[in-house]
Design a protein around this motif. Structure first.
Motif, mmCIF file in Angstrom:
data_model
loop_
_atom_site.group_PDB
_atom_site.id
_atom_site.type_symbol
_atom_site.label_atom_id
_atom_site.label_comp_id
_atom_site.label_asym_id
_atom_site.label_seq_id
_atom_site.Cartn_x
_atom_site.Cartn_y
_atom_site.Cartn_z
ATOM 1 N N VAL A 200 5.845 3.484 2.330
ATOM 2 C CA VAL A 200 4.965 3.733 1.425
ATOM 3 C C VAL A 200 3.617 3.425 2.481
ATOM 4 O O VAL A 200 2.731 4.146 2.747
ATOM 5 C CB VAL A 200 4.973 2.029 0.575
ATOM 6 N N VAL A 201 3.895 3.469 4.273
ATOM 7 C CA VAL A 201 3.141 3.294 4.606
ATOM 8 C C VAL A 201 2.503 5.051 4.874
ATOM 9 O O VAL A 201 1.341 5.085 5.224
ATOM 10 C CB VAL A 201 3.606 2.982 6.453
ATOM 11 N N VAL A 202 3.564 5.841 5.681
ATOM 12 C CA VAL A 202 3.209 7.123 5.268
ATOM 13 C C VAL A 202 3.098 7.565 4.002
ATOM 14 O O VAL A 202 1.501 8.356 4.105
ATOM 15 C CB VAL A 202 5.054 8.264 5.439
ATOM 16 N N LYS A 203 3.118 7.646 3.086
ATOM 17 C CA LYS A 203 2.291 8.307 1.185
ATOM 18 C C LYS A 203 0.797 7.610 1.721
ATOM 19 O O LYS A 203 0.078 8.517 1.375
ATOM 20 C CB LYS A 203 3.326 7.579 0.384
ATOM 21 N N HIS A 204 0.583 6.553 2.108
ATOM 22 C CA HIS A 204 -1.334 6.065 2.182
ATOM 23 C C HIS A 204 -1.434 6.572 3.253
ATOM 24 O O HIS A 204 -2.554 7.518 3.184
ATOM 25 C CB HIS A 204 -1.181 4.655 2.116
ATOM 26 N N LEU A 205 -0.892 6.691 4.593
ATOM 27 C CA LEU A 205 -1.248 7.932 5.412
ATOM 28 C C LEU A 205 -1.918 9.020 5.311
ATOM 29 O O LEU A 205 -3.278 9.866 5.352
ATOM 30 C CB LEU A 205 -0.698 7.897 6.829
ATOM 31 N N SER A 206 -1.162 9.807 4.041
ATOM 32 C CA SER A 206 -1.318 11.272 3.914
ATOM 33 C C SER A 206 -2.292 10.892 2.544
ATOM 34 O O SER A 206 -2.726 12.617 2.146
ATOM 35 C CB SER A 206 0.164 11.531 2.848
ATOM 36 N N ASP A 207 -2.409 9.856 1.548
ATOM 37 C CA ASP A 207 -3.335 10.256 0.347
ATOM 38 C C ASP A 207 -4.801 10.139 0.981
ATOM 39 O O ASP A 207 -6.005 10.144 -0.066
ATOM 40 C CB ASP A 207 -2.317 9.575 -0.413
ATOM 41 N N ILE A 208 -4.959 9.057 2.084
ATOM 42 C CA ILE A 208 -6.502 8.540 2.226
ATOM 43 C C ILE A 208 -7.251 9.357 2.934
ATOM 44 O O ILE A 208 -7.695 9.846 2.049
ATOM 45 C CB ILE A 208 -6.366 7.199 3.559
#
Length: 213
Positions: A200-208
């Motif tokens: 989830v952390v990696v996903k949010h870093l990619s989406d932000i």
């Protein structure tokens, strides 16, 4: 200036002309944006429902998705400029290149011994409740981490970091799916929770970055 020339009136006329030109460009930009968004949304729906009508060819679906992404990226370039279009185009291709395994992961985690003897055999309520809490906490951690450490980074640097983190995350998840710690319930659960949190952390870093745009 000749006789009868009014500088104030000339300035007001020039300002009005500039405002009208700016409003015209804004209307055109909004129309292009609407057309691009409508095209991408329509193609997404069509590609999603194609299997319901018997079209179950992965190659055709993949080609349709790539074509839709390319045309949509051209529309974004005409609307917002090349810089924003390139970032969104990269994000489109990045998401297309990552298979969504959440449904398969749910079955992997919750299958009973009769279905998969070596699985974690998590209770569906535990999976939905506890894993959901971990995911929400990790999402908040991803947002805070971006603002605290990556706020001054360029989008290209952020995406490079995300690519490295994604590779490390996928390698780190292997012990869960290879069931290397199935004899130790504590280690097994620890790796499962860590795998969900890091994902989830990696996903949010990619989406932000896309949200910032």
């Amino acid at each position: 200036s000749g006789p009868g020339f009014d500088p104030a009136a000339a300035a007001a006329a020039a300002a009005a002309e500039n405002n009208n030109a700016a409003e015209g460009r804004a209307v055109q930009q909004r129309m292009r944006f609407f057309a691009s968004a409508a095209f991408i949304g329509t193609m997404s729906v069509l590609i999603s429902i194609m299997p319901m009508f018997g079209v179950d060819r992965p190659g055709m679906l993949c080609s349709s998705a790539v074509a839709a992404a390319m045309v949509g990226s051209l529309g974004l370039e005409k609307t917002f400029g090349r810089e924003i279009a390139f970032v969104n185009g990269y994000r489109m291709l990045d998401h297309m290149a990552r298979p969504d395994l959440r449904a398969v992961t749910f079955l992997f985690y919750t299958d009973q011994p009769a279905q998969y003897e070596d699985g974690p055999h998590l209770d569906p309520f535990f999976y939905a409740a506890v894993m959901g809490v971990v995911a929400r906490g990790a999402a908040l951690a991803g947002v805070v981490s971006y603002r605290q450490f990556l706020g001054d980074w360029s989008f290209r640097s952020v995406f490079r970091l995300v690519a490295v983190l994604s590779f490390c995350f996928n390698v780190g998840a292997l012990p869960v799916y290879l069931r290397l710690f199935k004899r130790s319930r504590f280690l097994d659960m620890g790796f499962i929770l860590c795998e969900e949190a890091v994902r989830v952390v990696v996903k949010h870093l990619s989406d932000i970055p896309g949200t910032v745009l």
